[in-house]
Each structure stands twice: as structure tokens, then as C-alpha cells.
Scaffold this active site. Sequence first.
Site, PDB file in Angstrom:
ATOM      1  N   LEU A  35      -0.789   0.952  -7.590  1.00  0.00           N
ATOM      2  CA  LEU A  35      -1.239  -0.411  -7.836  1.00  0.00           C
ATOM      3  C   LEU A  35      -2.289  -0.743  -6.780  1.00  0.00           C
ATOM      4  O   LEU A  35      -2.220  -0.270  -5.648  1.00  0.00           O
ATOM      5  CB  LEU A  35      -0.074  -1.406  -7.730  1.00  0.00           C
ATOM      6  N   ASP A  36      -3.262  -1.580  -7.154  1.00  0.00           N
ATOM      7  CA  ASP A  36      -4.260  -2.009  -6.187  1.00  0.00           C
ATOM      8  C   ASP A  36      -3.588  -2.757  -5.040  1.00  0.00           C
ATOM      9  O   ASP A  36      -2.487  -3.311  -5.195  1.00  0.00           O
ATOM     10  CB  ASP A  36      -5.292  -2.918  -6.860  1.00  0.00           C
ATOM     11  N   LYS A  37      -4.258  -2.813  -3.912  1.00  0.00           N
ATOM     12  CA  LYS A  37      -3.714  -3.438  -2.709  1.00  0.00           C
ATOM     13  C   LYS A  37      -3.135  -4.822  -2.993  1.00  0.00           C
ATOM     14  O   LYS A  37      -2.035  -5.152  -2.533  1.00  0.00           O
ATOM     15  CB  LYS A  37      -4.811  -3.536  -1.639  1.00  0.00           C
TER      16      LYS A  37
END
Length: 328
Positions: free
Chosen positions: A141-143
Site C-alpha cells: 500500500l502507498d505510504k
Amino acid sequence: MQTKSKVIHLDGVIPEHLFNKRLDQCLAEMFHEYSRSKIKEWIEGDCVTVDGQVNNIPRTKMKGRECIIIEATQLTQTASKAEEIALDIVFEDAHILVINKPAGLVVHPGAGNPTGTMLNALLAHVPDIDKIPRAGIVHRLDKDTTGLMVVAKTLPAQTHLVEQLQSRSMGREYEAIVMGNLIAGGSVDAAIGRHPSKRTLMAVRETGKPAVTHYRVIEKFRAHTHLRLKLESGRTHQIRVHMTHIKHPLVGDNQYGGRPRPPKKAVESFAQALRDFKRQALHAAQLTLNHPNTNEEMSWQVPLPSDFNNMLAIMRQDVADNQDLMEY
């Protein structure tokens, strides 16, 4: 990052029932804990001997009862050190780990984030996970995206989870708040590739990889829509790119056009709340998969984080205060 090498030694006899099957097919059945792509790589890399002779042609037909020896080296990458970072663990057994990732936690170390990542935390929580490529992380998942991720604790589990991702049998559902009014659900079927000029971003491109996102409306506001989304593929930034492609970027996603746009006659507190929302409004709400050891279908759901819920509450209040301006 440190790179470690692990020596792989496998041997066996090809069963007679695999008569006339290709070498790579035989080995994939005999050593099912390894992916077909990895086995093909070993064959083509002169790591496989058949009856004492190196065979580097995956399509070679077998007769059965050939003696197989595989001598290979597998590289694994781990962070330089384990770090005691708290993880919100939703489920854990000997094979997998399901985590509810908070906003701000980077999954893999990289430029600007050499430490303090989920990978560092995993090395502390499961010390043996450094034997698994990427410390068992099979998707990311993105940050600033929150929600569910699954991590493999063993090599066979990793192989099975990757196969589920590739076959699209792993179910991943998200919730998002997007700009603008969507009347009904739909799908976006558009290939995604590297942005032609902004190399850290992705974009819809004819030369990209196939990507499909399905969405449905949960709740409509004056100038925003709360969506439930389901992925058929897992491209980098897929939901963010696809929503921007149809002119409905995610709230808070400044990289893809989600800058604050309060509706007409919005009170200043609503406009300020939009300005203060510093991440994309995206949450991995549900994860469904077949357990890599038992094949049992398992599913987990986690609630929306507080900042997401607060934004929804502010938007509902804006609707209540401006019923005469709502567009249905």
C-alpha cells in the site's frame, strides 16, 4: 538494504504419471512451494540436472523416473536492521500475517526512508522472515493509504499468495472519497504505465499493463462522493490513477489532482478541513484470500480510520446545511 544469498538444494525422481510433460511442468508439480517463474529461471540458468546432465530447456519432454537435482542460489533483500515498531495485527498464524497499516508507514525501505518501515518492523516481529524475499511482503500500500495487507511467513505461503494475486483470486476492496459527483457505479478498464514526464508517478497509457477497477457509490455529498472500489489487478497507484483518469481524483491526493475544492457556500471550517487533509482518502477495507496451507477462504474487514470518518462527518454536515444546493 542488504542482499543475502540462500543456497537451494532440491532432488527427486519424476513420477511416471508425468510422462510426456515438459521439464518445467514436472518440476512445478514436484516442488510446488516454488513459483513456475522461479523454476523456469533455474532451468535456464543451468541449475537443473536431469540424470546427471544439465538441462536448460524448460520445454524438454520427460519420460518419467528421471533423477532431478537442483542446485541454485536465491537472493533475498532485507533491511539493514530489525526495528521494534508497533504493528496492528489483525490475524497471525504460522503461515501468514494480516496487518492494518496506518497512514504514514512506508512498506519498503527506499530513498528518503531507509528505516522505520513495515519491513523493518516485520524483521523484529518475525526474525526468520529475512529468509523470505522482500520479508514476505507480496503486495503493498502507498505510504499514506491505510488498511489491510497480507504478509507471508514462509516461502510456500509466499508462492501461494503471489499465485492468488496473479490469478486475481485474492479479493481487495477499498473505500475512497473522490472529487465531484458520481451518480452510479461503474468500471475503469485502462492500462497503466510510468508517467511520460513525471517518473515518480503513473498514468493511463496504451503501452501500460492491463488494469481494471470497479467502483460503486456509498454516499453522495455536494461536491464529493464516497466510493467502494474493487481491484481486478494491482498496478502501482491504480485507484489513484484510474479515478484521476475519469476526472474524479481522490481527496487529498495532490500528486494526482486532488487539491482542495470546497463547494459553493461551504463554511470556512469545511474548507480548512479539506486543506488540512494531507493524504489521499483511500483505505483498504476488506481482504479475502484462500489460506495458503489449508485453502480455506478467509476474509477480514477493518473500520475506516478516524481522519477519514471525520471528513465524512464534515461532508454530511455540509449537506445538512445546504440541502437546497444538493444535486441529485
